[in-house]
Design an enzyme around this catalytic site. Structure first.
Site, PDB file in Angstrom:
ATOM      1  N   GLY A  57      76.232 -26.702  56.759  1.00 23.43           N
ATOM      2  CA  GLY A  57      76.179 -25.618  57.741  1.00 23.43           C
ATOM      3  C   GLY A  57      75.264 -24.523  57.224  1.00 23.43           C
ATOM      4  CD  GLN A  62      74.245 -19.283  54.841  1.00 25.70           C
ATOM      5  OE1 GLN A  62      74.500 -20.026  55.769  1.00 25.70           O
ATOM      6  NE2 GLN A  62      74.616 -19.537  53.589  1.00 25.70           N
ATOM      7  CB  CYS A 104      79.006 -19.923  50.909  1.00 24.44           C
ATOM      8  SG  CYS A 104      77.792 -19.085  51.934  1.00 24.44           S
ATOM      9  CG  LEU A 105      74.131 -23.874  51.539  1.00 30.33           C
ATOM     10  CD1 LEU A 105      73.091 -24.201  52.607  1.00 30.33           C
ATOM     11  CD2 LEU A 105      74.077 -24.889  50.413  1.00 30.33           C
ATOM     12  CG  HIS A 146      81.529 -20.976  56.004  1.00 31.64           C
ATOM     13  ND1 HIS A 146      82.061 -20.906  54.738  1.00 31.64           N
ATOM     14  CD2 HIS A 146      80.213 -20.667  55.865  1.00 31.64           C
ATOM     15  CE1 HIS A 146      81.108 -20.567  53.875  1.00 31.64           C
ATOM     16  NE2 HIS A 146      79.968 -20.418  54.541  1.00 31.64           N
ATOM     17  CD  GLU A 147      77.769 -22.067  58.632  1.00 32.43           C
ATOM     18  OE1 GLU A 147      77.026 -21.079  58.489  1.00 32.43           O
ATOM     19  OE2 GLU A 147      78.060 -22.827  57.690  1.00 32.43           O
ATOM     20  CG  HIS A 150      77.460 -17.061  56.992  1.00 32.85           C
ATOM     21  ND1 HIS A 150      77.134 -16.311  55.888  1.00 32.85           N
ATOM     22  CD2 HIS A 150      77.751 -18.294  56.524  1.00 32.85           C
ATOM     23  CE1 HIS A 150      77.236 -17.064  54.805  1.00 32.85           C
ATOM     24  NE2 HIS A 150      77.612 -18.280  55.158  1.00 32.85           N
TER      25      HIS A 150
HETATM   26 NI    NI Z   1      78.022 -19.930  54.001  1.00 30.89          NI
END
Ligand code: NI
Length: 189
Positions: A57, A62, A104-105, A146-147, A150
């Site tokens: 995701g 990001q 998370c990236l 999660h997204e 963000h």
């Molecule tokens: Ni994330």
């Protein structure tokens, strides 16, 4: 060399992932109102950037773009029908509970156990601006939450206990001081 395979790879441009510490991750993203070719290109870039970073995701902030767009592929390239684009998403229903590890990236190398609802319905627009609702379970439910977080300027670590979060922040600050938490400025669109 298998050129056939090469041409079937995603064609988008890979952008560097913005890391924790960059204010764009704490900023609620702007609603998308224009669904033009530039948006289609951005979505391709987001999938390419997500796959390149080995994520399932990715939200536009990001890669430094503060717009309400997220891409998800819980199958990680295995099943094309699981490629999902959610634009201007709202969580409209949650049910049940799941416990599992989340990462998370933008917060690389860290994972924490986080209890989340197990069934989640999102209302969003697709890449063309058409409104839809979708219900996900398990990992997909977690990805929707999660997204969407963000896009509201929230990281998953905000759901952790203050104790866990502070410990994580202290570790990240050490990495920053050691020059090991480097975020590259995103390239202009
Ligand atoms: Ni994330």
């Amino acid at each position: 060399m298998d050129t056939t395979k090469k041409t079937s790879e995603p064609t988008g441009k890979v952008h560097p992932i913005v890391l924790y510490g960059d204010p764009v991750l704490d900023t609620p993203a702007a609603t998308v109102t224009v669904f033009d070719d530039k948006l289609q290109k951005l979505i391709e870039d987001m999938f390419a950037s997500m796959y390149s970073a080995h994520g399932v995701g990715l939200a536009a902030p990001q890669i430094g773009i503060s717009k309400r767009i997220a891409v998800i592929d819980c199958s990680f390239k295995e099943r094309p029908e699981e490629k999902i684009v959610i634009i201007n998403p709202e969580i409209i229903k949650t049910e049940g509970k799941q416990s599992g590890s989340e990462g998370c990236l933008s917060v690389p190398e860290f994972r924490e156990n986080l209890t989340r609802p197990n069934v989640v319905t999102v209302r969003a627009q697709d890449a063309k601006g058409k409104e839809f609702e979708m219900t996900g379970e398990g990992l997909l439910a977690r990805a929707f939450l999660h997204e969407t977080d963000h896009l509201n300027g929230k990281l998953y670590i905000s759901h952790l206990s203050a104790l866990k979060r502070d410990l994580m922040k202290r570790k990240i600050k050490k990495l920053m001081k050691a020059g090991e938490w480097i975020y590259e400025a995103p390239q202009p669109m």
